[in-house]
Design a protein around this motif. Sequence first.
Motif, short mmCIF file in Angstrom:
data_model
loop_
_atom_site.label_atom_id
_atom_site.label_comp_id
_atom_site.label_asym_id
_atom_site.label_seq_id
_atom_site.Cartn_x
_atom_site.Cartn_y
_atom_site.Cartn_z
N ALA A 1 -4.41 -15.00 -12.53
CA ALA A 1 -5.85 -15.28 -12.49
C ALA A 1 -6.46 -14.77 -11.18
CB ALA A 1 -6.09 -16.78 -12.65
N PHE A 2 -5.72 -14.99 -10.09
CA PHE A 2 -6.19 -14.55 -8.77
C PHE A 2 -6.32 -13.03 -8.72
CE2 PHE A 2 -4.55 -13.03 -4.55
CZ PHE A 2 -5.67 -13.35 -3.79
N PHE A 3 -5.28 -12.33 -9.12
CA PHE A 3 -5.29 -10.86 -9.05
C PHE A 3 -6.32 -10.28 -10.02
CE2 PHE A 3 -2.90 -6.74 -10.12
CZ PHE A 3 -3.43 -6.06 -9.03
N ALA A 4 -6.39 -10.82 -11.22
CA ALA A 4 -7.33 -10.30 -12.22
C ALA A 4 -8.78 -10.56 -11.80
CB ALA A 4 -7.05 -10.91 -13.59
N SER A 5 -9.00 -11.59 -11.00
CA SER A 5 -10.37 -11.81 -10.49
C SER A 5 -10.84 -10.63 -9.66
CB SER A 5 -10.43 -13.08 -9.62
OG SER A 5 -10.20 -14.22 -10.43
N MET A 6 -9.89 -10.00 -8.93
CA MET A 6 -10.24 -8.83 -8.11
C MET A 6 -10.59 -7.63 -9.00
SD MET A 6 -9.35 -10.22 -5.23
CE MET A 6 -8.68 -11.89 -5.22
N GLY B 1 -4.09 -4.95 -18.11
CA GLY B 1 -3.69 -6.32 -17.83
C GLY B 1 -2.87 -6.38 -16.55
N VAL B 2 -2.43 -7.58 -16.21
CA VAL B 2 -1.73 -7.77 -14.94
C VAL B 2 -0.45 -8.58 -15.11
CG1 VAL B 2 -3.88 -7.68 -13.62
CG2 VAL B 2 -2.98 -9.89 -14.35
N PHE B 3 0.43 -8.40 -14.14
CA PHE B 3 1.69 -9.16 -14.05
C PHE B 3 1.76 -9.84 -12.70
CE2 PHE B 3 2.47 -5.53 -16.81
CZ PHE B 3 3.13 -6.09 -17.90
N ALA B 4 2.35 -11.04 -12.68
CA ALA B 4 2.57 -11.75 -11.42
C ALA B 4 3.63 -12.83 -11.68
CB ALA B 4 1.28 -12.37 -10.92
N ALA B 5 4.05 -13.50 -10.62
CA ALA B 5 5.09 -14.53 -10.76
C ALA B 5 4.61 -15.72 -11.58
CB ALA B 5 5.56 -14.98 -9.38
N THR B 6 3.36 -16.09 -11.39
CA THR B 6 2.83 -17.28 -12.06
C THR B 6 1.48 -16.99 -12.71
OG1 THR B 6 1.49 -18.09 -10.21
CG2 THR B 6 3.84 -18.65 -10.16
N VAL B 7 1.06 -17.89 -13.58
CA VAL B 7 -0.25 -17.74 -14.24
C VAL B 7 -1.39 -17.80 -13.22
CG1 VAL B 7 -1.84 -18.71 -15.94
CG2 VAL B 7 0.62 -18.58 -16.46
N MET C 1 9.73 -6.97 -6.05
CA MET C 1 9.39 -5.75 -5.30
C MET C 1 7.91 -5.71 -4.94
SD MET C 1 11.45 -2.75 -7.25
CE MET C 1 13.17 -2.94 -7.76
N PHE C 2 7.10 -6.37 -5.72
CA PHE C 2 5.66 -6.52 -5.44
C PHE C 2 5.21 -7.78 -6.17
CE2 PHE C 2 6.58 -2.88 -8.30
CZ PHE C 2 6.23 -3.42 -9.52
N PRO C 3 4.22 -8.48 -5.61
CA PRO C 3 3.78 -9.73 -6.25
C PRO C 3 2.78 -9.49 -7.39
CG PRO C 3 2.63 -9.43 -4.17
CD PRO C 3 3.62 -8.31 -4.26
N TYR C 4 2.15 -8.30 -7.40
CA TYR C 4 1.11 -8.01 -8.39
C TYR C 4 1.29 -6.61 -8.94
CZ TYR C 4 -0.97 -12.06 -6.17
OH TYR C 4 -1.17 -13.32 -5.68
N ALA C 5 1.02 -6.48 -10.23
CA ALA C 5 1.10 -5.15 -10.84
C ALA C 5 0.07 -5.04 -11.95
CB ALA C 5 2.49 -4.91 -11.40
N ILE C 6 -0.37 -3.79 -12.16
CA ILE C 6 -1.29 -3.50 -13.26
C ILE C 6 -0.50 -2.85 -14.39
CG2 ILE C 6 -3.37 -2.24 -13.98
CD1 ILE C 6 -4.35 -2.35 -11.11
N GLY C 7 -0.75 -3.29 -15.61
CA GLY C 7 -0.17 -2.68 -16.79
C GLY C 7 -1.26 -2.46 -17.83
N ALA D 1 -9.56 0.63 -11.75
CA ALA D 1 -8.79 -0.59 -11.45
C ALA D 1 -7.99 -0.43 -10.16
CB ALA D 1 -7.86 -0.92 -12.61
N VAL D 2 -7.52 0.79 -9.90
CA VAL D 2 -6.79 1.05 -8.65
C VAL D 2 -7.75 0.96 -7.46
CG1 VAL D 2 -5.50 2.81 -7.38
CG2 VAL D 2 -5.06 2.48 -9.82
N ALA D 3 -8.92 1.55 -7.62
CA ALA D 3 -9.93 1.49 -6.55
C ALA D 3 -10.29 0.03 -6.26
CB ALA D 3 -11.17 2.29 -6.94
N LEU D 4 -10.39 -0.79 -7.30
CA LEU D 4 -10.74 -2.20 -7.11
C LEU D 4 -9.60 -2.97 -6.44
CD1 LEU D 4 -12.57 -2.70 -10.53
CD2 LEU D 4 -13.63 -2.92 -8.27
N ALA D 5 -8.36 -2.62 -6.77
CA ALA D 5 -7.21 -3.27 -6.12
C ALA D 5 -7.17 -2.92 -4.63
CB ALA D 5 -5.91 -2.85 -6.80
N ARG D 6 -7.46 -1.67 -4.31
CA ARG D 6 -7.48 -1.28 -2.89
C ARG D 6 -8.62 -2.00 -2.17
NH1 ARG D 6 -4.12 3.65 -2.56
NH2 ARG D 6 -4.60 5.03 -4.29
N LYS D 7 -9.78 -2.06 -2.82
CA LYS D 7 -10.96 -2.70 -2.23
C LYS D 7 -10.64 -4.16 -1.89
CE LYS D 7 -15.64 -3.95 -3.79
NZ LYS D 7 -16.48 -3.92 -5.00
#
Lengths: 425, 425
Positions: A215-220, A205-211, A157-163, A104-110
């Motif tokens: 969806a955008f971050f999890a698509s990645m 799963g993921v965290f962000a400011a809005t739903v 501190m960041f707009p997206y996070a993985i949990g 998941a980290v490799a995909l976030a960097r990609k």
Amino acid sequence: MTLDTQISCLAAPVSGLEIIEQINAGKIGPDEAFAGFADAYDSKEDTLSCFVSADYSKAAERAGNGPLRGLPVGIKDILETNDFPTRHGSPIYANHVPLGDASAVALARKAGGAIVGKTVTTEFAYFTPRGTKNPWNPEYSPGGSSSGSAAGVAAGMFPYAIGSQTGGSVIRPASYCGVAGYKPTYGLIPTQGAKPFSHSLDTLGVFAATVPDCAFFASMLTERELESPQAPTPPVIGFCPTSQWEHVSEEMRDAMDTAMEKARAAGATVVEHDLPSIFMRAVEAHSVIQNYEAVRALAWEWANHRDKLSHKLVETLEESETISPESYDAARRVAKAARLALSGVFQNVDVLLTPSSEGHAPKDLASTGTPTFNKLWTLMGTPCVNVPGLFATNGMPLGVQIVGAAMTDRQTLQASAWLEKALAE
Amino acid sequence: MTLDTQISCLAAPVSGLEIIEQINAGKIGPDEAFAGFADAYDSKEDTLSCFVSADYSKAAERAGNGPLRGLPVGIKDILETNDFPTRHGSPIYANHVPLGDASAVALARKAGGAIVGKTVTTEFAYFTPRGTKNPWNPEYSPGGSSSGSAAGVAAGMFPYAIGSQTGGSVIRPASYCGVAGYKPTYGLIPTQGAKPFSHSLDTLGVFAATVPDCAFFASMLTERELESPQAPTPPVIGFCPTSQWEHVSEEMRDAMDTAMEKARAAGATVVEHDLPSIFMRAVEAHSVIQNYEAVRALAWEWANHRDKLSHKLVETLEESETISPESYDAARRVAKAARLALSGVFQNVDVLLTPSSEGHAPKDLASTGTPTFNKLWTLMGTPCVNVPGLFATNGMPLGVQIVGAAMTDRQTLQASAWLEKALAE
């Protein structure tokens, strides 16, 4: 909101989608956007302790031109990273630097994300907290186990996070921290390189400011199309109190009423929807499965480093050792039967609505709250979304939860975004 | 058997159960027993290359009084060990020494096994071989991907070994090396700390001289009672040629005939049992699922070390990238439907009998053979046992495979042990 909580409120979640829109429109540069998040880190981290290790200075990494545009991403410290230690919230792993990245980290960097650090997790993503505070009021718990990921998004501190969630470790902290949280269908985000606790429950799963940000971050991370335009018609929502309703706080009951009123006002059909009785047994099955698997997943730590485990975890694993394979197999059969029964439930409604947590965050930093309204859905493997937007009288957030049928993640996110908008009306 | 193969035959599998019986009876000491295996290592390893790294000198570790009595255990080099490097058959991990042990390794140690080293695996347990030779004739392949684990048991270097199967990586090398191999029901041996390739298929399994030895060793790793006394009545066996029968060699066809004759002579009922047509689609579904998951499991290696992957793996992963989520989801649905159909099959028979491999090991060290008769069962998650005891005219082993219903591992092992005895008559 009282004056006290206003003074100490450090919550200011930032939508990555809005920032990216501004970058794409040429209104701000990616570096400027990044700097805004770095400023939040500089000014708030000492108070909130969202990170185990952090480095906002890695400019080179941010050169990537992927859809995330070099924006900062927080990674729960049970996921391996080859540039930060990975400690799993345990002193056993104090000096552990993995060779590679979790998938998941490799995909976030990609996707062009800049990994700015490892966020605080409870010990092995179980219950023992590691010092993170709630940005809405640092006297309150951020929830767990994905404490730092939820709090860091809430603090801007960041707009997206993985949990990750095995009991309620995405939805509960999202509820407590007033951010959107999304636990996908089991297995949708690859788990390779995440420390296992209970392999048939562990779900990234993921965290962000809005739903829509989720969806955008999890698509990645899923490499699936999870974003969607505004829902064409309001959803049919099944209000699902579950057998745990007695545990719900007065204020959460009010929040659920508000959510249903606003949903109806915006055009949704809301019907009360009870669950078949098998689901009461499924809640018990969750603990049997989780604990049976945990003592095996941690077989090496259990055999060699018992003295470095928290009292709470030792207690759980000692009990786990007494679970027979027959009990485990029986619990798995209950789970399977409940999953089958659940497909019937979704023939009548698009999604279910249920509390994300019993109430707001506990005013107790030694606790991360309880996963009462999460364990069942983790076991079912269904997509769950914490929809933020409601608050208790003390100013602390109260999240409501949308649950969809397995593999209907896109529709579940769409209905959740619809509700999020309705709550803001 | 020709003179040539007699000269070069280094096969001499040793039953751990027999040795333990002798130890318990005071006929030999544990150290003496261990030394016998160490001698086989000393005299044969140069020819056979079963190990990536080995150390038979760790006496302290053997002090354990568990049921394995300090006997040597070989560990496939995709499982993490904290005292040997873990290279996954890939130069990317040349210097990789994990902090802890994989769960299965920790469980083997807990049971009193002495981990003597890491056995050769193909690259990431896929197809590219790493030099191990077949003890029955070093000009032949030992099979893969658990090459060293199978060959080491066959050569008498250790009585027990752990391997893994994603396609046919336990049953095929067991067949080629003339040892018993057991792939349990999916998930029965904990996989934490084993390098994932395809998480919904990866299954840990064991190798030993005999089927009862496999049951004994696997009982330690699953913490389940898998041993059983001699079957009270002969099993009802369904001969299952499958849709792949055209690939079976003449000699394997003869071996299957022999197996059925001997089973009938010993009192078994043997009926031909065709599979529903969904199973033809399931064979195709296996590759879709495996490859879709593999490119995600190896996301970090794929993004950062593509130049260090074999040509064959690069080719597969490039193709994997073109698999859509929709194709993957469809393949998973086929697998689910086939699993459901399979429960009907086992209403008429106790177990299925099918070849373990197309024929004997290929005389080609650049190949590990094909998992033609294994992929389907890995996808079904059913227990599979390679029953040794038959041979081709060139002296190479030919294994036959017993397949049971999911979660009937004990009965499947019992029926397999029954057949093993019948073949020896």
